[in-house]
Design an enzyme around this catalytic site. Structure first.
Site, PDB file in Angstrom:
ATOM      1  N   ARG A 127      -0.062  10.112   0.585  1.00  0.00           N
ATOM      2  CA  ARG A 127       0.953  11.264   2.350  1.00  0.00           C
ATOM      3  C   ARG A 127       1.723  11.950   1.100  1.00  0.00           C
ATOM      4  O   ARG A 127       2.783  12.912   1.785  1.00  0.00           O
ATOM      5  CB  ARG A 127       1.096  10.734   2.750  1.00  0.00           C
ATOM      6  CG  ARG A 127       0.430  10.081   3.888  1.00  0.00           C
ATOM      7  CD  ARG A 127       0.621   9.338   5.253  1.00  0.00           C
ATOM      8  NE  ARG A 127      -0.691   8.390   5.665  1.00  0.00           N
ATOM      9  CZ  ARG A 127      -0.175   8.129   6.852  1.00  0.00           C
ATOM     10  NH1 ARG A 127       0.544   7.857   7.005  1.00  0.00           N
ATOM     11  NH2 ARG A 127      -1.502   7.092   7.258  1.00  0.00           N
ATOM     12  N   GLU A 170       0.554  -1.432   0.222  1.00  0.00           N
ATOM     13  CA  GLU A 170      -0.395  -0.363   0.213  1.00  0.00           C
ATOM     14  C   GLU A 170       0.649   1.387   0.161  1.00  0.00           C
ATOM     15  O   GLU A 170       1.371   1.412   1.062  1.00  0.00           O
ATOM     16  CB  GLU A 170      -1.101  -0.044   1.522  1.00  0.00           C
ATOM     17  CG  GLU A 170      -1.914   1.189   1.433  1.00  0.00           C
ATOM     18  CD  GLU A 170      -3.059   1.257   2.342  1.00  0.00           C
ATOM     19  OE1 GLU A 170      -2.735   2.669   3.114  1.00  0.00           O
ATOM     20  OE2 GLU A 170      -2.654   0.364   3.314  1.00  0.00           O
ATOM     21  N   LYS A 206     -10.838  -1.541   7.173  1.00  0.00           N
ATOM     22  CA  LYS A 206      -9.644  -1.273   7.768  1.00  0.00           C
ATOM     23  C   LYS A 206      -9.913  -0.986   9.627  1.00  0.00           C
ATOM     24  O   LYS A 206     -11.270  -0.121   9.781  1.00  0.00           O
ATOM     25  CB  LYS A 206      -8.806  -0.388   6.863  1.00  0.00           C
ATOM     26  CG  LYS A 206      -8.180   0.523   7.658  1.00  0.00           C
ATOM     27  CD  LYS A 206      -7.042   1.163   6.926  1.00  0.00           C
ATOM     28  CE  LYS A 206      -5.698   1.954   7.704  1.00  0.00           C
ATOM     29  NZ  LYS A 206      -5.223   3.088   6.038  1.00  0.00           N
TER      30      LYS A 206
END
Length: 213
Positions: A49, A45, A133
């Site tokens: 960011r 993943e 998640k």
């Protein structure tokens, strides 16, 4: 929805740890992905960011075909569309908004939305989601909280992320409702800064060998 759920389960159940990566230098993306794949962690993943995140996803998708690259920290429909266009094969968000759920419903890419409270989990179950998640994991009660959800919310499975490390990953993986964990410890900043891909590969190999309950 069923087909996307099955593909997501196939990705997440393929390894005990999903590396959660923040790419500060685009030049690190491909060698990092290759080191993780060699260590046994094919699904990775890359979080949105950093400014280079989408380019990193695109490069890994193009140059490391054996990797299953996903996009994390997806916060908007624009993020979702950008990650899908870059070649992400699964999409991860820390939460779930109506706009994100609508984007996911129109897309063929599997979506892993975040949830932490019983109400959030129940709302996503009503939308057809079976795998979520759990974020932020340690800060939200950790293994004790997740264990308490197993009976009343039977059938829901989780990928806990945040605060997961080499020291506590096995505790999460022992839970019956945990399909895998997400963690950044397999790609430490110091090793990325020095380009020590052999060290990353070894950390990935150790993570890939963790047992699940």
């Amino acid at each position: 929805m069923r087909n996307k759920t099955e593909r997501l389960v196939e990705i997440l159940s393929g390894q005990p740890v999903i590396p959660v990566l923040k790419i500060d230098r685009i030049a690190d993306a491909v060698p990092l992905a290759r080191a993780l794949v060699r260590g046994g962690l094919k699904a990775i993943e890359i979080t949105l960011r950093t400014p280079d995140a989408l380019d990193a996803i695109r490069q890994v998708a193009d140059e490391v075909p054996e990797a299953i690259v996903g996009a994390g920290t997806i916060l908007s429909q624009k993020d979702f569309a950008g990650a899908e266009a870059a070649g992400a094969r699964f999409i991860v968000s820390p939460g779930a908004t109506r706009a994100l759920l609508d984007a996911a419903s129109r897309s063929g890419v599997p979506f892993l939305p975040g949830a932490v409270t019983p109400s959030e989990i129940m709302a996503l179950r009503d939308e057809g989601y079976e795998v979520l998640k759990f974020f932020p994991a340690e800060q939200s009660g950790g293994t004790a909280f997740l264990r308490s959800l197993a009976s009343p919310l039977a059938g829901m499975r989780f990928c806990p992320t945040s605060g997961i490390s080499q020291k506590n990953a096995a505790d999460y993986l022992a839970l019956p409702n945990v399909i895998c964990v997400g963690g950044s410890w397999v790609a430490p900043d110091a090793e990325l800064a020095s380009g020590n891909w052999a060290a990353v590969e070894e950390l990935a190999r150790q993570a890939a060998s963790l047992a699940r309950g």
